[in-house]
Scaffold this motif. Structure first.
Motif, PDB file in Angstrom:
ATOM      1  N   LEU A  47      66.279 -18.123 -20.987  1.00 63.44           N
ATOM      2  CA  LEU A  47      66.222 -19.515 -21.441  1.00 63.44           C
ATOM      3  C   LEU A  47      67.602 -20.125 -21.645  1.00 63.44           C
ATOM      4  N   THR A  48      68.637 -19.285 -21.735  1.00 67.41           N
ATOM      5  CA  THR A  48      70.002 -19.808 -21.889  1.00 67.41           C
ATOM      6  C   THR A  48      70.849 -19.515 -20.655  1.00 67.41           C
ATOM      7  N   ASN A  49      70.186 -19.270 -19.543  1.00 65.42           N
ATOM      8  CA  ASN A  49      70.859 -19.071 -18.266  1.00 65.42           C
ATOM      9  C   ASN A  49      71.825 -20.234 -18.024  1.00 65.42           C
ATOM     10  N   SER A  50      73.037 -19.940 -17.633  1.00 61.44           N
ATOM     11  CA  SER A  50      74.016 -21.015 -17.399  1.00 61.44           C
ATOM     12  C   SER A  50      73.513 -22.005 -16.356  1.00 61.44           C
ATOM     13  N   THR A  51      72.693 -21.543 -15.422  1.00 58.46           N
ATOM     14  CA  THR A  51      72.184 -22.428 -14.376  1.00 58.46           C
ATOM     15  C   THR A  51      71.214 -23.447 -14.940  1.00 58.46           C
ATOM     16  N   VAL A  52      70.330 -23.031 -15.847  1.00 61.34           N
ATOM     17  CA  VAL A  52      69.398 -23.996 -16.427  1.00 61.34           C
ATOM     18  C   VAL A  52      70.105 -24.916 -17.411  1.00 61.34           C
ATOM     19  N   LEU A  53      71.130 -24.432 -18.080  1.00 59.21           N
ATOM     20  CA  LEU A  53      71.881 -25.285 -19.001  1.00 59.21           C
ATOM     21  C   LEU A  53      72.605 -26.397 -18.250  1.00 59.21           C
ATOM     22  N   ALA A  54      72.905 -26.177 -16.974  1.00 55.70           N
ATOM     23  CA  ALA A  54      73.491 -27.232 -16.144  1.00 55.70           C
ATOM     24  C   ALA A  54      72.423 -28.084 -15.483  1.00 55.70           C
ATOM     25  N   ALA A  55      71.331 -27.448 -15.033  1.00 54.25           N
ATOM     26  CA  ALA A  55      70.289 -28.174 -14.298  1.00 54.25           C
ATOM     27  C   ALA A  55      69.495 -29.108 -15.206  1.00 54.25           C
ATOM     28  N   PHE A  56      69.263 -28.698 -16.454  1.00 54.28           N
ATOM     29  CA  PHE A  56      68.410 -29.494 -17.334  1.00 54.28           C
ATOM     30  C   PHE A  56      68.986 -30.876 -17.634  1.00 54.28           C
ATOM     31  N   PRO A  57      70.227 -30.998 -18.120  1.00 61.54           N
ATOM     32  CA  PRO A  57      70.749 -32.356 -18.364  1.00 61.54           C
ATOM     33  C   PRO A  57      70.844 -33.175 -17.080  1.00 61.54           C
ATOM     34  N   HIS A  58      71.106 -32.506 -15.949  1.00 60.02           N
ATOM     35  CA  HIS A  58      71.171 -33.219 -14.676  1.00 60.02           C
ATOM     36  C   HIS A  58      69.809 -33.797 -14.313  1.00 60.02           C
ATOM     37  N   THR A  59      68.754 -33.000 -14.492  1.00 58.17           N
ATOM     38  CA  THR A  59      67.402 -33.454 -14.192  1.00 58.17           C
ATOM     39  C   THR A  59      66.954 -34.534 -15.167  1.00 58.17           C
ATOM     40  N   LEU A  60      67.266 -34.363 -16.447  1.00 55.24           N
ATOM     41  CA  LEU A  60      66.882 -35.351 -17.446  1.00 55.24           C
ATOM     42  C   LEU A  60      67.575 -36.683 -17.186  1.00 55.24           C
ATOM     43  N   ALA A  61      68.854 -36.623 -16.866  1.00 57.93           N
ATOM     44  CA  ALA A  61      69.579 -37.857 -16.554  1.00 57.93           C
ATOM     45  C   ALA A  61      69.014 -38.514 -15.299  1.00 57.93           C
ATOM     46  N   GLY A  62      68.678 -37.699 -14.292  1.00 60.31           N
ATOM     47  CA  GLY A  62      68.071 -38.246 -13.084  1.00 60.31           C
ATOM     48  C   GLY A  62      66.733 -38.905 -13.359  1.00 60.31           C
ATOM     49  N   SER A  63      65.962 -38.348 -14.287  1.00 65.66           N
ATOM     50  CA  SER A  63      64.671 -38.930 -14.648  1.00 65.66           C
ATOM     51  C   SER A  63      64.851 -40.281 -15.335  1.00 65.66           C
TER      52      SER A  63
END
Length: 510
Positions: free
Chosen positions: A173-189
């Motif tokens: 749940l704290t994978n560096s990849t998801v920590l980068a992908a999540f704000p990117h996806t949220l901002a895109g939404s």
């Protein structure tokens, strides 16, 4: 044609289709919650109208997203059972969290919000939309955590059967990849939702309110919605750029081949320039005859944060991949024509190169549209030119296209892996896409499901567009009775009959 090709086409079509609904649902849910909060605190009726109008569109999109999202998990058992067995011990936890913690909370409180108008207190009703909105965000996080594990496996060990077993849910749940992908996806939404607000509001302003007085209530709803969408869009696109830069730096470390393919970078360069436009045959995996118009040293900055670092090219990376992961596929009849064949570690250059640029390009266009909307409506103004409304409507497509091309780049760029090896992780935790297909599914069965799902999704697209266009055109009157239709306060109208509920409240949801 091999079953692998059909299975990939099917998953690609259904995933891109589903992801058209996801960002709009996430973004609109958050914005509707903010609108209702402002109405709750100020009592301004225009924010109530905004809450109900944009909430109605959000609910239509949410319903369609649920229908199309269910198919995604079905496909794991249909065409990708070997993959499901490989990742099952890992994906069980985040997918269960998504279903139990997020999806059920989301559905429960969204139902309370739909049917709770004038039936529960205003505070409880407001809390219900916030619970639903935050649950959509949590749902996205758990799904992204699972996807990010495929891009960068962490928190596992090799089990007795050779498959990965989860030994740290916290690491996943704290994978560096998801920590980068999540704000990117949220901002895109949020960028998607902001652009939708701008486009529909601009159409209503141009259609009905070109000469309306400034204090006209309906005009205020659309003018405020357009400004609201503009500010959200500008802020969201800035966040997309910042989080995208962080993602790019991670990809250079975790998936260097993907980023080399995104730049059609054949030979290593020090420093490396960022390609603006490529000339030549990108279908050649060796990209030997491809030349690019570049910004000098910019790619080095994107990769390492300085303007001097070396960036490895495809020709250098291929031997490194072959040495570490093998040069040929295993001899296995389940691999079909790829059994024992050389492994092509270079993803499709035309898809990765142009997908990366189309993602950025459409995002920039949408950001400029949001900024233009703010400028043209400053100080209570309305855009004077007749061009703005059709351009704003057309611009609704741009963030959707940016999101879609971003996902296509992310998923296609990791080939030939469905689970990408972690350069610093446990050896052996990776899976080739060719090894992930269901061994018991025939080519004919896969083709049938591909055609059937594509036709069903096409029909659903017609239904969704019809409903969205219908209720978007109806405007505020489609969700709220105009004030001049309300009976006078001192009227005894209806006193001899049971009280009738106002029919305006999201009636289509009933």
């Amino acid at each position: 044609m091999e079953i692998l090709d059909v299975a990939r086409w099917q998953f690609g079509i259904t995933t891109v289709y589903h992801f058209l609904m996801v960002p709009l649902t996430i973004g609109l849910a958050l914005l509707v919650a903010i609108m209702q909060t402002i109405w709750h605190r100020t009592g301004d009726p225009k924010y109530l109208a905004m809450t109900k109008f944009w909430g109605k569109l959000m609910l239509i999109n949410f319903a369609m997203g649920v229908v199309t999202g269910i198919v995604q998990e079905f496909q794991f058992g249909m065409n990708w059972s070997a993959y499901s067995r490989f990742v099952g011990d890992v994906f069980g936890a985040p997918l269960a969290m998504e279903g139990l913690v997020a999806f059920f909370v989301e559905s429960t409180f969204l139902g309370l919000w739909i049917f709770g108008w004038d039936r529960v207190s205003k505070r409880v009703h407001l809390a219900s939309i916030w619970a639903a909105a935050l649950a959509t965000v949590a749902s996205a996080y758990f799904i992204l955590a699972a996807n990010s594990w495929m891009q960068h496996p962490v928190g596992v060990e090799i089990g007795p059967d050779g498959d990965p077993q989860l030994n740290s849910i916290w690491a996943l749940l704290t994978n560096s990849t998801v920590l980068a992908a999540f704000p990117h996806t949220l901002a895109g939404s949020l960028a998607v939702a902001g652009t939708v607000l701008i486009g529909i509001s601009a159409w209503h302003l141009a259609r009905r309110h070109r000469h309306s007085p400034v204090d006209d209530p309906d005009r205020q709803v659309w003018h405020t919605s357009l400004r609201f969408g503009g500010w959200v869009g500008v802020a969201a696109f800035a966040a997309v750029a910042v989080s995208g830069d962080f993602q790019a730096k991670l990809m250079f470390d975790q998936q260097p081949m993907k980023m080399a393919a995104a730049e059609a970078l054949c030979e290593s360069e020090e420093p490396a320039g960022f390609s603006i436009f490529a000339i030549g045959d990108l279908s050649d995996p060796h990209c030997g005859n491809v030349s690019s118009v570049t910004v000098p040293a910019l790619l080095s900055f994107l990769a390492e944060g300085d303007f001097e670092s070396e960036v490895q090219g495809i020709e250098e990376l291929v031997p490194a991949y072959q040495e570490k992961y093998g040069s040929h596929y295993p001899v296995d009849e389940r691999l079909g024509e790829l059994s024992g064949m050389p492994i092509d570690y270079v993803p499709s250059l035309p898809v990765t190169y142009w997908g990366f640029r189309l993602m950025i390009g459409f995002g920039v266009v949408a950001a400029l549209g949001a900024a233009a909307g703010l400028w043209l409506t400053r100080g209570g103004r309305l855009p004077k030119g007749r061009w703005f409304a059709p351009v704003a409507l057309a611009s609704i497509a741009t963030p959707f296209l940016a999101n879609s091309f971003g996902w296509i780049f992310t998923e296609m760029g990791r080939q030939p892996f469905v689970v990408v090896p972690n350069p610093t992780g446990v050896d052996g935790v990776f899976m080739y896409t060719a090894s992930a297909v269901s061994p018991g599914v025939s080519l004919g069965e896969a083709l049938f499901s591909l055609v059937a799902l594509t036709l069903v999704y096409a029909a659903l697209a017609v239904v969704e567009l019809f409903l969205l266009i219908k209720y978007a055109r109806a405007g505020v009157e489609g969700v709220m009775r105009p004030p001049w239709q309300d009976p006078p306060a001192d009227s005894d109208e209806g006193s001899t009959e049971p009280e009738k509920k106002d029919p305006d409240v999201l009636a289509f949801a009933y």
